[in-house]
Scaffold this motif. Structure first.
Motif, short mmCIF file in Angstrom:
data_model
loop_
_atom_site.label_atom_id
_atom_site.label_comp_id
_atom_site.label_asym_id
_atom_site.label_seq_id
_atom_site.Cartn_x
_atom_site.Cartn_y
_atom_site.Cartn_z
N PRO A 106 0.81 -1.23 0.00
CA PRO A 106 0.00 0.00 0.00
C PRO A 106 0.84 1.28 0.00
O PRO A 106 0.34 2.34 -0.40
N SER A 107 2.10 1.19 0.40
CA SER A 107 2.89 2.42 0.46
C SER A 107 3.51 2.78 -0.89
O SER A 107 3.93 3.91 -1.10
N THR A 108 3.57 1.84 -1.83
CA THR A 108 4.17 2.13 -3.14
C THR A 108 3.28 1.74 -4.30
O THR A 108 3.56 2.09 -5.45
N ASN A 109 2.24 0.97 -4.02
CA ASN A 109 1.37 0.42 -5.07
C ASN A 109 2.11 -0.53 -6.01
O ASN A 109 1.67 -0.77 -7.12
C1 LIG Z 1 -1.94 3.92 -4.80
O1 LIG Z 1 -3.10 3.85 -5.58
C2 LIG Z 1 -4.23 4.51 -4.99
C3 LIG Z 1 -5.45 4.29 -5.83
O2 LIG Z 1 -5.12 3.80 -7.08
C4 LIG Z 1 -3.92 6.00 -4.84
O3 LIG Z 1 -5.00 6.62 -4.21
C5 LIG Z 1 -2.68 6.15 -3.97
O4 LIG Z 1 -2.32 7.49 -3.88
C6 LIG Z 1 -1.52 5.37 -4.53
N1 LIG Z 1 -0.45 5.38 -3.58
C7 LIG Z 1 0.81 5.58 -3.92
C8 LIG Z 1 1.82 5.56 -2.82
O5 LIG Z 1 1.14 5.75 -5.07
#
Ligand SMILES: *[C@@H]1O[C@H](CO)[C@@H](O)[C@H](O)[C@H]1NC(C)=O
Ligand SMILES: *[C@@H]1O[C@H](CO)[C@@H](O)[C@H](O)[C@H]1NC(C)=O
Ligand SMILES: *[C@@H]1O[C@H](CO)[C@@H](O)[C@H](O)[C@H]1NC(C)=O
Ligand SMILES: *[C@@H]1O[C@H](CO)[C@@H](O)[C@H](O)[C@H]1NC(C)=O
Ligand SMILES: *[C@@H]1O[C@H](CO)[C@@H](O)[C@H](O)[C@H]1NC(C)=O
Ligand SMILES: *[C@@H]1O[C@H](CO)[C@@H](O)[C@H](O)[C@H]1NC(C)=O
Ligand SMILES: *[C@@H]1O[C@H](CO)[C@@H](O)[C@H](O)[C@H]1NC(C)=O
Ligand SMILES: *[C@@H]1O[C@H](CO)[C@@H](O)[C@H](O)[C@H]1NC(C)=O
Ligand SMILES: *[C@@H]1O[C@H](CO)[C@@H](O)[C@H](O)[C@H]1NC(C)=O
Ligand SMILES: *[C@@H]1O[C@H](CO)[C@@H](O)[C@H](O)[C@H]1NC(C)=O
Ligand SMILES: *[C@@H]1O[C@H](CO)[C@@H](O)[C@H](O)[C@H]1NC(C)=O
Ligand SMILES: *[C@@H]1O[C@H](CO)[C@@H](O)[C@H](O)[C@H]1NC(C)=O
Length: 812
Positions: free
Chosen positions: A284-287
């Motif tokens: 969740p911290s980097t996607n």
């Molecule tokens: C990850 O993805 C979500 C939704 O797609 C977005 O809201 C979030 O900012 C993203 N987080 C990062 C760390 O890129």
């Protein structure tokens, strides 16, 4: 010894604290609890603490602060370790001994610290309360691991956790004072005992110190840093505060972003570890998915010193056959870039077995430290006692074929029936290879008078008879055999039985624990003569178990004794001292005593009978040995052993040797006292009860146990300490933790050895000659038994145990 401190019982608030320290059974190599644990218990309301507040009042903290990370010391002798730093794999007690006690409680931590290797790490899954205190609970929903759902159901709410809406009870909605004082921990795994639910309050990370040894390490896992940031709680600053006040040796988290914030700011003695989720899940911290993260280990090495992966990342499992697939290269690749690899998911009570391990958790640990190749750097285990045993006592154990007549006897039950369809050539081969000292044939009769080896008179057990529609009409009820209807061998001719194939019987099927079906339908039914001809050419002993013999002789007109004698004669074993005859009928044994010199075993069938000196004399008049059902030796109530029985001593007092039947590895077959570890049961039966032999579905596990390198008096020197297998004291958990468990009422009926049986007279049969369908299996999956040559070192000794626990009984 029982120490009991009790606060004023009229107080509405606070806890009753029972401090119980226990039994030192023997002196050698005791793994002692710090005295300080007992003194440091406080009575009264529990005040949430910030780490620095606790530190000042705790001398042990100060000492620990000076020493910081304890180096893990190399094993002094024995095999070398191909871990990253060459020391034995770290054992990480996942929330303490969470397989037995509710996780992250005084009970779980103390049991783990006192029964595991010294440098074991205690772990806490830290979460933050609304007012910013750390608590140790696994799982974001406290409803799963505390009494909150039962006592405060109205506090349930919904929050988004890592993008998913979850209904539950969240620490961010509760104050620390409420969590510590108003709710307590419960077992979160439905397969485990609920007997300790509500006994232990929720702990804070700093509490681990008082439940540890001064050599313990500490591991903090932060599962949801982003979630807490979203609720205004800064986990990074909390960890800073914790680390500056308590030695934290490891911090793990599934969030790369969180680890990176710690990287620059924590001391070098704190190892940062990336917990790797499922490959297709995103951090969740980097996607970024964990799959992509893993594809660049060098990158992980820039912010972490290790990775924590599910064990199947290392040894994948074929989910169709439940056998291991080829080992992955992850450990080798990670070690190349100086990343340590820790594995999680190690339990003694898996929902789904992996058949390579024969339901024996020790084998699983050893799989990760093979004779050649890279070794795992640590095991995150709910059962750190078993992990310690495996590392200290079983690596380097080399079991050997045991000689018939050497105590303790390892007698197979239906051959190696835990791994192969019972009473087949495969099962007997497995038993011999696994180190059984006797293999067994349970004799049943066909309608045309042939003696066969079968697990049960009922062919529905262990054969495919139910798939032969023409035999289904033989279904009938014969109460002398069993309470349920069956298709019995005495209602089928040998020619008919020859058309059947052997299948796996799973005695714990009611609990959904299924034995390996891979060898179903490969072999047919064996005649007793086939079995004897096979056994004759091995070095092991032979146990012939005549079941329902008196009934067959007197009511069905089957000359089972004649058939057995004829087969023994035909196989040239008429006067062999390798043969033992077992029966539950005195008349059958008397007949054998008249005409042969075989060793005789009286088998007690009833599990609820009273045995006194008189009954022992009756047995002694009849047989050299007695076989007792496990439940007569180990009396359990609600799954716990209630006390040590003296039944084995009674037989020994009159020189009757005792076998116990039937041992099974499946954890559901074990009383909770054994921590779901079949090795602890073997150890207790052989060391505490001093039984002379075990009759087991898993002879290789018993043989392996007897070859463990901690069996010698001196125990095993490892990591600078002496470690021995923990001796379980039957009844200790119930009495010393004051569990509200009543022993079952004493048996009313006395054992009736002769049971009104008339003397039988002997008629001799002509030996049967028809050959059994002994076809070799075609394509066999890899054998779960990997041990080849085994050499036995047996030295049974009591080693010390310390069980200590603290009960916080919560006033409602
Ligand atoms: C990850 O993805 C979500 C939704 O797609 C977005 O809201 C979030 O900012 C993203 N987080 C990062 C760390 O890129
Ligand atoms: C609380 O317990 C009930 C009954 O077991 C269950 O149905 C419910 O899902 C639980 N609630 C939460 C939030 O865990
Ligand atoms: C739980 O906490 C969150 C964030 O602190 C808040 O938004 C929510 O309203 C709280 N829920 C309850 C029932 O207190
Ligand atoms: C928590 O327990 C204390 C002491 O028993 C009690 O005074 C308080 O009301 C409880 N809190 C809640 C929210 O029930
Ligand atoms: C740990 O405790 C033991 C006794 O319990 C003591 O002998 C030893 O010196 C202590 N070690 C340290 C590092 O304090
Ligand atoms: C959390 O705390 C750390 C250290 O105290 C600080 O560097 C960081 O900026 C804080 N993070 C947030 C989101 O406030
Ligand atoms: C892996 O990570 C390292 C360090 O961050 C970087 O230098 C390298 O380019 C990356 N390799 C690949 C293939 O992305
Ligand atoms: C077994 O694994 C395959 C591929 O990994 C997957 O598609 C399948 O759903 C799994 N089956 C079970 C029963 O888990
Ligand atoms: C099975 O054998 C028993 C004993 O000989 C006999 O009483 C019973 O009728 C037989 N049952 C069937 C279905 O043949
Ligand atoms: C039993 O042993 C006795 C004494 O050694 C011997 O005389 C006898 O022949 C043996 N009987 C059998 C059946 O082997
Ligand atoms: C346990 O059994 C022993 C005899 O084996 C007996 O003396 C003792 O009183 C029993 N203890 C309890 C608590 O029942
Ligand atoms: C068993 O241990 C004792 C005491 O250490 C030792 O004297 C004896 O030789 C050992 N026996 C075996 C078979 O190892």
């Amino acid at each position: 010894m029982l120490l009991l401190f009790r606060m004023d019982a009229n107080l509405r608030r606070g806890y009753l604290i029972f401090v119980l320290t226990l039994t030192y059974l023997a002196t050698a190599s005791s793994i002692s609890l710090p005295e300080a644990i007992l003194q440091r218990l406080k009575v009264g309301e529990r005040i949430p603490r910030r780490p620095q507040l606790q530190i000042q009042e705790d001398a042990a903290f100060q000492r620990r602060m000076r020493s910081s990370l304890h180096p893990r010391i190399m094993a002094e002798s024995g095999p070398t370790w191909n871990t990253l730093d060459g020391s034995p794999p770290l054992i990480i007690a996942h929330g303490g001994a969470s397989g037995l006690f509710p996780d992250q409680t005084a009970g779980a931590y103390i049991y783990a610290a006192s029964t595991s290797l010294q440098n074991t790490a205690l772990s806490c899954d830290v979460q933050l309360t609304k007012d910013g205190y750390g608590i140790c609970r696994t799982g974001i929903n406290l409803g799963d691991s505390t009494t909150i759902n039962a006592t405060y159901p109205q506090l349930a709410t919904e929050l988004i956790v890592n993008g998913e809406l979850i209904q539950g009870f969240f620490s961010v909605n509760l104050t620390a004072s409420f969590v510590l004082n108003n709710i307590s921990a419960v077992q979160s795994n439905a397969a485990r005992t609920i007997a300790f639910d509500g006994m232990f309050p929720v702990t804070q990370p700093t509490d681990m110190i008082k439940f540890s040894l001064n050599t313990s390490l500490f591991w903090i896992n932060v599962e949801y840093p982003s979630f807490f940031y979203q609720h205004g709680l800064n986990m990074t600053s909390y960890i800073h505060e914790l680390i500056s006040n308590m030695p934290i040796d490891f911090v793990s988290s599934p969030e790369v972003g969180f680890l990176k914030t710690l990287k620059s700011s924590v001391p070098k003695t704190t190892n940062l570890v990336l917990k790797v989720g499922e490959t297709d899940k995103v951090d969740p911290s980097t996607n970024i998915t964990y799959g992509s993260l893993l594809s660049n280990l060098s990158d992980i090495a820039t912010y972490a010193s290790g990775i924590l992966v599910h064990k199947e990342y290392i040894w994948p499992v074929d989910n169709a056959t439940l056998y291991l697939e080829a080992e992955s290269t992850i450990i080798r690749e990670a070690h190349k870039v100086q990343l340590a690899v820790y594995g999680y998911g190690f339990v003694n009570d898996p929902m789904i077995p992996i058949y390579n391990y024969s339901f024996d958790p020790i084998r699983e640990y050893l799989q990760f430290v093979p004779a050649s190749g890279s070794h795992i750097d640590g095991f995150l285990s709910d059962f750190p006692t078993t992990a310690s045993e495996a590392i200290a006592c079983f690596r380097g154990a080399t079991p050997a074929v045991r000689l018939a007549g050497t105590k303790p006897f390892i007698i197979s039950h239906n051959g190696d029936s835990g791994n192969y369809p019972g009473c087949t050539k495969l099962a007997y081969d497995g038993a011999v290879r696994g180190g059984a000292s006797y293999i067994d044939c349970p004799v049943q009769m066909t309608s045309d008078g042939i003696a066969i080896c079968r697990e049960s008179p009922d062919l529905l057990i262990g054969t495919d008879v139910s798939t032969h529609s023409d035999f289904l009409k033989r279904l009938s009820l014969i109460r002398q055999f069993q309470a349920e209807k069956g298709i019995f061998s005495i209602n089928m001719t040998w020619a008919e039985i020859q058309t059947l194939k052997a299948t796996m019987f799973s005695p714990e099927e009611d609990f959904n624990v299924i034995r390996n079906p891979a060898y179903n339908n490969q072999e047919g039914v064996l005649q007793l003569t086939d079995f004897l001809n096979y056994a004759k050419n091995t070095s092991v002993g032979i146990l012939i178990d005549i079941q329902n013999g008196y009934f067959l002789e007197t009511e069905v007109d089957k000359n089972v004794v004649g058939a057995v004698l004829a087969s023994l004669n035909a196989s040239g074993l008429a006067s062999s001292d390798r043969v033992m005859i077992q029966s539950e009928d005195s008349a059958i044994l008397s007949l054998f005593r008249q005409v042969t010199n075989y060793t005789l075993i009286y088998r007690v069938v009833d599990t609820d009978v009273l045995v006194t000196k008189t009954e022992v004399s009756d047995v002694k008049a009849l047989a050299n040995f007695v076989t007792l059902p496990r439940a007569l030796v180990q009396v359990a109530s609600n799954g716990f052993l209630v006390n040590k029985t003296d039944i084995v001593d009674l037989f020994h007092a009159q020189n009757v040797s005792v076998f116990v039947s039937f041992l099974r590895n499946e954890f559901v077959a074990l009383p909770y006292d054994y921590d779901s570890d079949p090795t602890l049961e073997l150890d207790t039966l052989l060391k505490v009860y001093n039984v002379d032999g075990v009759i087991t579905d898993f002879p290789a596990t018993a043989s392996y146990y007897l070859s463990n390198t901690c069996s010698n008096m001196k125990t095993q020197a490892i990591g600078g300490q002496q470690y021995g297998i923990q001796t379980v004291v039957p009844g200790a958990l119930v009495t010393q933790l004051a569990l509200n468990i009543q022993p079952p009422p004493p048996s009313q009926a006395r054992l009736n050895v002769s049971n009104g049986e008339r003397n039988l007279s002997l008629t001799l049969n002509a030996p049967s000659t028809s050959p059994g369908p002994n076809t070799a299996p075609t394509a066999s999956p890899p054998s779960p038994q990997s041990e080849a040559s085994r050499s036995l070192k047996l030295n049974i000794t009591l080693i010390s145990i310390i069980i200590a626990s603290i009960i916080f009984h919560h006033f409602k």
